[in-house]
Write a protein that holds these residues in place. Structure first.
Motif, PDB file in Angstrom:
ATOM      1  N   ARG A   1     -21.756 -25.237 -18.659  1.00 55.81           N
ATOM      2  CA  ARG A   1     -20.343 -25.048 -19.000  1.00 55.81           C
ATOM      3  C   ARG A   1     -19.837 -26.140 -19.935  1.00 55.81           C
ATOM      4  NH1 ARG A   1     -19.265 -24.763 -12.733  1.00 55.81           N
ATOM      5  NH2 ARG A   1     -19.910 -22.626 -12.275  1.00 55.81           N
TER       6      ARG A   1
ATOM      7  N   PRO B   1     -20.863 -19.320 -18.036  1.00 51.47           N
ATOM      8  CA  PRO B   1     -20.039 -19.593 -16.857  1.00 51.47           C
ATOM      9  C   PRO B   1     -20.781 -20.319 -15.748  1.00 51.47           C
ATOM     10  CG  PRO B   1     -20.696 -17.292 -16.909  1.00 51.47           C
ATOM     11  CD  PRO B   1     -21.146 -17.893 -18.207  1.00 51.47           C
TER      12      PRO B   1
ATOM     13  N   THR C   1     -26.560 -10.148 -17.256  1.00 50.94           N
ATOM     14  CA  THR C   1     -25.272  -9.439 -17.290  1.00 50.94           C
ATOM     15  C   THR C   1     -25.169  -8.375 -16.207  1.00 50.94           C
ATOM     16  OG1 THR C   1     -26.164  -7.935 -18.977  1.00 50.94           O
ATOM     17  CG2 THR C   1     -24.920  -9.855 -19.746  1.00 50.94           C
TER      18      THR C   1
ATOM     19  N   LYS D   1     -21.515 -13.139  -9.620  1.00 52.14           N
ATOM     20  CA  LYS D   1     -21.208 -13.348 -11.041  1.00 52.14           C
ATOM     21  C   LYS D   1     -19.702 -13.439 -11.255  1.00 52.14           C
ATOM     22  CE  LYS D   1     -25.044 -13.436 -13.471  1.00 52.14           C
ATOM     23  NZ  LYS D   1     -25.367 -14.574 -14.350  1.00 52.14           N
TER      24      LYS D   1
ATOM     25  N   GLU E   1     -18.453 -16.740 -10.159  1.00 53.96           N
ATOM     26  CA  GLU E   1     -18.876 -17.751 -11.125  1.00 53.96           C
ATOM     27  C   GLU E   1     -17.958 -17.766 -12.333  1.00 53.96           C
ATOM     28  OE1 GLU E   1     -23.337 -18.807 -12.115  1.00 53.96           O
ATOM     29  OE2 GLU E   1     -22.666 -17.183 -13.421  1.00 53.96           O
ATOM     30  N   LEU E   2     -17.591 -16.579 -12.834  1.00 58.25           N
ATOM     31  CA  LEU E   2     -16.687 -16.481 -13.981  1.00 58.25           C
ATOM     32  C   LEU E   2     -15.321 -17.075 -13.659  1.00 58.25           C
ATOM     33  CD1 LEU E   2     -17.527 -12.884 -15.259  1.00 58.25           C
ATOM     34  CD2 LEU E   2     -17.954 -15.011 -16.479  1.00 58.25           C
TER      35      LEU E   2
ATOM     36  N   LEU F   1     -15.304 -16.782 -23.427  1.00 59.45           N
ATOM     37  CA  LEU F   1     -15.900 -15.843 -22.499  1.00 59.45           C
ATOM     38  C   LEU F   1     -15.985 -14.440 -23.107  1.00 59.45           C
ATOM     39  CD1 LEU F   1     -17.028 -15.073 -19.756  1.00 59.45           C
ATOM     40  CD2 LEU F   1     -14.678 -14.856 -18.918  1.00 59.45           C
TER      41      LEU F   1
ATOM     42  N   LEU G   1     -19.410 -12.265 -23.902  1.00 61.62           N
ATOM     43  CA  LEU G   1     -19.627 -10.906 -23.409  1.00 61.62           C
ATOM     44  C   LEU G   1     -19.890  -9.943 -24.562  1.00 61.62           C
ATOM     45  CD1 LEU G   1     -16.884 -10.753 -20.644  1.00 61.62           C
ATOM     46  CD2 LEU G   1     -19.352 -10.947 -20.321  1.00 61.62           C
TER      47      LEU G   1
END
Length: 383
Positions: free
Chosen positions: A198, A254, A349, A355, A358-359, A374, A378
């Motif tokens: 990060r 992330p 993904t 997940k 985490e985001l 972010l 993506l």
């Protein structure tokens, strides 16, 4: 640590990229990809450190993947390739399966003293087979990083011989058939490790300033190049000696953790036949077979029983220190010259509650990930 513009750019880092390995070179004011005055210059990646509860299961996969056992104790397993040098990996018995950190090889013993003085760390004994000394550090992402100087190298082991190939009118094989055996790919050596962080910018500068590594390629998010890179493929600086295109790769994300590690095999046949061997034993391919763009390696990715991703590779790029960093947009389709599309498993993904947590944690934390970054990530992973 100094920021992207704090390393200084000299005539070496100001020249054009000349389409050597990605679309273009840097523009004025961008990160030069190297430090003007690093503490030391590490020579290579020595080994990777893991913890796992089941060393017996780990050793079975290791042998199927192509490692050989260098040393085995009650609570640790040292794995090696066929080349002379240090082991590739150590797995210590632990309560959970986790990646601990990378270990780099110092060019000479005096580098450990220099590194210790600059960082306030101590030079201590290393538990590597054959003995040695090391310095333990912590990078900005929180990864334990060690730099070691081994007292003795492991001897070389027998190799898988590359198969002779016929090319057009160049006939190297006559009155003989090709029958590569269905057997494990014989690992030659550890090539690289890929990490997610990060705090990409801070971590990048730390590896350049502290360990003297240099960038081969930067990737940036579409429409956000002015904000700087979000991935770097980083090699060791050994001057005129050509080395792997990347020994370490890092990308903004992330999470903070291990992405995959890569191990060299003899050639495409060794890689493919070894993959067939793994598939027959119930292991799961994550992505492959194909050829990368950054680094040019032939690749094949697999998951071990603890879901760590490992790569077989062959025929990678080798760069000396005078090759400048390339710059290219980040995209899933830009990961390979040919091969199947990158899988969701490889890209990380696959949606899951973990997940999502985490985001959310990353967006609330003190780091370099914001909503625009972010969304850009993506988009890149779906392009």
């Amino acid at each position: 640590m100094s920021g992207p513009l704090g390393h200084g750019a000299d005539a070496t880092t100001a020249t054009a990229h000349q389409d050597l390995h990605s679309e273009q070179g840097a523009v004025r004011g961008e990160h030069p990809g190297r430090s003007r005055n690093p503490v030391i210059k590490v020579a290579d990646l020595a080994w990777l450190e893991f913890e796992k509860p089941d060393l017996e299961r780990a050793e079975v996969f290791a042998r199927d993947f192509g490692f050989q056992t260098a040393a085995r104790g009650e609570s640790e397993l040292w794995l090696r390739g066929s080349f002379a040098g240090s082991p590739c990996m150590v797995i210590r018995r632990g309560r959970t399966s986790r990646f601990v950190g990378p270990v780099f090889r110092a060019a000479e013993r005096a580098d450990l003293d220099r590194l210790a003085r600059a960082t306030g760390a101590a030079v201590a004994d290393s538990d590597v087979p054959g003995g040695g000394k090391g310095v333990a550090l912590l990078d900005p992402s929180g990864f334990p990083v060690r730099v070691v100087h081994c007292a003795a190298d492991l001897p070389a082991l027998p190799e898988q011989r590359p198969l002779p190939l016929n090319f057009g009118t160049d006939h190297r094989r006559t009155n003989a058939t090709q029958r590569p055996p269905r057997e494990p790919s014989r690992i030659q050596r550890l090539g690289h490790v890929v990490l997610e962080t990060r705090v990409f910018g801070r971590a990048l500068d730390w590896y350049l300033d502290t360990l003297g590594m240099i960038v081969s390629d930067f990737l940036f998010l579409d429409g956000q190049r002015e904000r700087g890179p979000t991935m770097a493929f980083i090699r060791c600086d050994r001057g005129s000696v050509a080395v792997d295109h990347h020994t370490l790769a890092m990308h903004l994300g992330p999470g903070t953790g291990y992405v995959h590690s890569a191990y060299q095999v003899t050639d495409l046949d060794a890689l493919a036949a070894g993959g067939e061997y793994l598939g027959e034993r119930g292991y799961r391919r994550s992505w492959g077979i194909g050829r990368h763009i950054q680094g040019s390696q032939l690749f094949d990715y697999w998951r071990d029983p603890d879901r760590f991703m490992l790569e077989h590779f062959a025929d990678g790029d080798l760069f000396s220190s005078d090759v400048e960093p390339g710059w290219a947009p980040m995209s899933a389709s830009g990961l390979a010259q040919w091969g199947p599309p990158a899988t969701r498993d490889f890209l990380g993904t696959n949606p899951s509650p973990a997940k999502l947590r985490e985001l959310l944690h990353a967006l609330r934390g003190d780091n370099e990930l914001d909503p625009a970054r972010l969304l850009g990530l993506l988009k890149a992973m779906n392009s």
